[in-house]
Design a protein around this motif. Structure first.
Motif, PDB file in Angstrom:
ATOM      1  N   ILE A 257       0.757  -1.194   0.103  1.00  0.00           N
ATOM      2  CA  ILE A 257       0.086  -0.081   0.180  1.00  0.00           C
ATOM      3  C   ILE A 257       0.904   1.259   0.021  1.00  0.00           C
ATOM      4  O   ILE A 257       0.592   2.135  -0.761  1.00  0.00           O
ATOM      5  CB  ILE A 257      -0.915  -0.123   1.232  1.00  0.00           C
ATOM      6  N   ILE A 258       1.863   1.357   0.991  1.00  0.00           N
ATOM      7  CA  ILE A 258       2.537   2.522   1.110  1.00  0.00           C
ATOM      8  C   ILE A 258       3.714   2.691  -0.313  1.00  0.00           C
ATOM      9  O   ILE A 258       3.893   3.778  -0.574  1.00  0.00           O
ATOM     10  CB  ILE A 258       3.381   2.530   2.238  1.00  0.00           C
ATOM     11  N   ASN A 264       8.048  11.550  -1.627  1.00  0.00           N
ATOM     12  CA  ASN A 264       7.785  13.009  -1.392  1.00  0.00           C
ATOM     13  C   ASN A 264       6.564  13.198  -0.780  1.00  0.00           C
ATOM     14  O   ASN A 264       6.174  14.300  -0.829  1.00  0.00           O
ATOM     15  CB  ASN A 264       8.380  13.899  -2.601  1.00  0.00           C
ATOM     16  N   ILE A 265       5.729  11.909  -0.511  1.00  0.00           N
ATOM     17  CA  ILE A 265       4.376  12.051  -0.162  1.00  0.00           C
ATOM     18  C   ILE A 265       4.291  11.043   0.916  1.00  0.00           C
ATOM     19  O   ILE A 265       4.074   9.948   0.762  1.00  0.00           O
ATOM     20  CB  ILE A 265       3.268  11.780  -1.242  1.00  0.00           C
ATOM     21  N   GLY A 282       0.398  12.804   4.368  1.00  0.00           N
ATOM     22  CA  GLY A 282       0.412  14.056   5.300  1.00  0.00           C
ATOM     23  C   GLY A 282       1.401  14.890   4.848  1.00  0.00           C
ATOM     24  O   GLY A 282       2.198  14.705   3.638  1.00  0.00           O
ATOM     25  N   LYS A 283       1.516  16.125   5.165  1.00  0.00           N
ATOM     26  CA  LYS A 283       2.371  17.038   4.712  1.00  0.00           C
ATOM     27  C   LYS A 283       3.965  16.606   5.359  1.00  0.00           C
ATOM     28  O   LYS A 283       4.986  17.033   4.749  1.00  0.00           O
ATOM     29  CB  LYS A 283       2.330  18.373   5.285  1.00  0.00           C
ATOM     30  N   ASP A 284       3.739  15.793   6.373  1.00  0.00           N
ATOM     31  CA  ASP A 284       4.965  15.074   6.988  1.00  0.00           C
ATOM     32  C   ASP A 284       4.732  13.910   7.495  1.00  0.00           C
ATOM     33  O   ASP A 284       3.516  13.794   7.623  1.00  0.00           O
ATOM     34  CB  ASP A 284       5.684  16.133   8.040  1.00  0.00           C
ATOM     35  N   ALA A 306       3.631   0.718   8.672  1.00  0.00           N
ATOM     36  CA  ALA A 306       4.363   0.897   7.550  1.00  0.00           C
ATOM     37  C   ALA A 306       4.575   2.387   7.284  1.00  0.00           C
ATOM     38  O   ALA A 306       3.651   3.176   7.112  1.00  0.00           O
ATOM     39  CB  ALA A 306       4.258  -0.148   6.598  1.00  0.00           C
ATOM     40  N   PHE A 307       5.910   2.799   6.950  1.00  0.00           N
ATOM     41  CA  PHE A 307       5.990   4.261   6.445  1.00  0.00           C
ATOM     42  C   PHE A 307       6.805   3.980   5.313  1.00  0.00           C
ATOM     43  O   PHE A 307       7.810   3.247   5.031  1.00  0.00           O
ATOM     44  CB  PHE A 307       6.596   4.916   7.567  1.00  0.00           C
ATOM     45  N   ASN A 308       6.565   5.174   4.434  1.00  0.00           N
ATOM     46  CA  ASN A 308       7.376   5.135   3.210  1.00  0.00           C
ATOM     47  C   ASN A 308       8.500   6.203   3.261  1.00  0.00           C
ATOM     48  O   ASN A 308       9.087   6.635   2.215  1.00  0.00           O
ATOM     49  CB  ASN A 308       6.431   5.641   2.014  1.00  0.00           C
ATOM     50  N   THR A 309       8.844   6.728   4.482  1.00  0.00           N
ATOM     51  CA  THR A 309       9.993   7.617   4.676  1.00  0.00           C
ATOM     52  C   THR A 309      10.738   7.106   5.979  1.00  0.00           C
ATOM     53  O   THR A 309      10.316   6.209   6.618  1.00  0.00           O
ATOM     54  CB  THR A 309       9.312   9.081   4.976  1.00  0.00           C
ATOM     55  N   LYS A 310      12.032   7.918   6.190  1.00  0.00           N
ATOM     56  CA  LYS A 310      12.667   7.505   7.525  1.00  0.00           C
ATOM     57  C   LYS A 310      11.782   7.664   8.750  1.00  0.00           C
ATOM     58  O   LYS A 310      10.917   8.730   8.935  1.00  0.00           O
ATOM     59  CB  LYS A 310      13.731   8.159   7.589  1.00  0.00           C
TER      60      LYS A 310
END
Length: 512
Positions: A257-258, A264-265, A282-284, A306-310
């Motif tokens: 999904i992520i 960058n989103i 989210g914006k962050d 789960a997260f698509n960023t650090k």
């Protein structure tokens, strides 16, 4: 005196140690040219195979071991007097151990720059033939393909002065297991343009034993694709309890999904029992996390996130406020890892591979079903919808609808997703009729928001009742569905009467 044939591609210290042991135990060692030179260089004197066959390597090494003097010694049935007499007539010596490995076709296939002519040279013929021969005759011969078995064999010889039939049978099974996998990789490489070949050959290697299966009384293991670099192939656990069968199933859904959203989103997703609980941009990443958790804080309890960023230090502190089984990201700050480790059982996972599955399969009793995956959702698909109502979508509604469609693909059908902006507020699926799923999703969403919601369905509306339910809520302003029902016109008329915008995509997203 017993004899062992040693012919290997990978030459290392473990090989030297094992061959030294065999020599110490009075085994004569027969070896092919490259192995012979390596052992000699390291002070181990063996018999070069050409001195037995009276024939050198030919065809640039394509033929080294294929000779009756070798295969006769391996394949002879030692309880058959006629066969024993035959090999004696030809002065063929018995061979008791065959130690070999194969040209590294499996490793080389991962290098996309190697052309097919070069790849062909890494298809081993002699190694598989030797190993299969020894495995077939395991009643008398010991086949060795795995250097991890050296210790087992040494113990057998030390304790019993020979290798038991029980161990030889096990090693024969491992040999055929290995050769079938090796052939499967080659077959799949040569048939890579064929999505559904006549025979399906899988190449998977065990990555780990799992703490248990779907339930604690079921044993389980995790196998990864030996060729493709899918996301789950590269699980790296930093901390926490051992991984379970259910953890991996939920991790797979969450990561898929992520992964549909660009880094960058900032995007977050929670999954429980193979069903997304909440998803948000989210914006962050902090806002994405807060919106996701708010979407369904009850169902998220004990789930996978789960997260698509650090994962940052600040985010780790937020995560630790709630109870979760698993946290997944591609990277973590050092301080974030230390914070997450404060929860001893929390499984902290790094995944660095992107989604790569081309096909997927589901096992049924007596077989399995195979299909193309439904992972990708590119821009062209987002532009292919057709407005079928008098009212049109706003730009914000379009963004929200296609955000929700990325989620509905991973909800068990019948699936309904209600969203506000880029945040899910109501998710329901796995119902035996669509109206029940719609009611559940709408009711969940209404507890959090009363206006400006959109509804996405994985399949068409067989009746207008879903539209009626959406209108009754007085909060749904736009609907996206595949269309294709014989009663589509009824749903369109209902939307027009209620002032709801609706579009058809022509594409269904069932997930059984």
């Amino acid at each position: 005196m017993k004899k062992a044939l040693v012919s290997v591609y990978n030459k290392n210290e473990k090989l030297l140690e094992f061959v030294s042991f065999l020599i110490e135990k009075k085994y004569k060692i027969i070896s092919t040219n490259g192995t012979y030179q390596y052992l000699l260089k390291n002070g181990l004197h063996t018999i070069e195979i050409s001195s037995i066959t009276s024939f050198p390597d030919i065809l640039d090494g394509r033929i080294k071991t294929i000779h009756p003097y070798i295969y006769g010694g391996i394949l002879v049935n030692r309880s058959n007097k006629k066969q024993i007499k035959s090999i004696k007539n030809y002065n063929i010596d018995l061979i008791d151990i065959v130690l070999t490995d194969f040209y590294p076709f499996i490793e080389k296939i991962k290098n996309k720059s190697i052309d097919i002519k070069s790849m062909i040279e890494f298809i081993d013929i002699g190694g598989p033939s030797l190993l299969r021969s020894a495995a077939k005759n395991f009643l008398y011969v010991t086949p060795i393909i795995d250097i991890n078995d050296f210790k087992l064999i040494k113990n057998e010889i030390e304790e019993n002065k020979s290798i038991s039939i029980k161990i030889r049978k096990k090693l024969a099974g491992k040999a055929f297991n290995f050769t079938s996998n090796y052939d499967a990789v080659i077959s799949n490489y040569l048939l890579k343009e064929e999505k559904f070949p006549t025979y399906i050959n899988f190449s998977y290697k065990k990555k780990m034993n799992l703490i248990y299966g779907e339930n604690p009384h079921q044993k389980a293991a995790f196998y990864i694709n030996n060729i493709q670099k899918g996301a789950m192939c590269n699980i790296n656990q930093l901390h926490g309890n051992p991984i379970s069968f259910n953890n991996i199933k939920d991790m797979d859904i969450a990561w898929k999904i992520i992964s549909q959203f660009s880094p960058n989103i900032p995007t977050c997703c929670t999954v429980k029992h193979s069903t997304p609980c909440g998803v948000a941009n989210g914006k962050d990443i902090i806002e994405a996390f807060q919106k996701t958790y708010y979407a369904d804080p009850i169902s998220s309890f004990g789930g996978v996130i789960a997260f698509n960023t650090k994962v940052t230090e600040k985010l780790a502190k937020e995560i630790n406020r709630i109870f979760l089984e698993v946290v997944i990201a591609s990277d973590y700050d050092k301080k974030a890892i230390n914070i997450l480790k404060m929860k001893k059982s929390l499984r902290t996972i790094i995944i660095n591979n992107s989604i790569s599955d081309i096909t997927e399969c589901v096992q049924v009793d007596g077989g399995f079903l195979m299909q193309e995956t439904d992972y990708s959702l590119n821009k062209k698909e987002e532009d292919s919808y057709k407005i079928v109502t008098e009212k049109k979508f706003s730009d914000q509604e379009i963004k929200s609808l296609f955000f929700a469609q990325k989620v509905v693909k991973y909800v068990k059908s019948n699936a309904i997703v209600i969203a506000k902006g880029t945040q899910t507020l109501g998710i329901s699926g796995g119902q035996t009729n669509r109206i029940w799923a719609a009611r559940q999703a709408i009711n969940r969403a209404l507890k959090k928001n009363k206006k400006g919601l959109v509804l996405v369905s994985d399949a068409f509306f067989p009746f207008r009742d879903v539209v009626d339910e959406a209108a009754q809520s007085k909060c749904i302003c736009a609907i996206l569905q595949p269309g294709g029902s014989i009663r589509d016109e009824e749903s369109i008329k209902a939307c027009n009467s209620y002032g709801i915008a609706m579009a058809f995509t022509g594409k269904r997203y069932f997930k059984h």
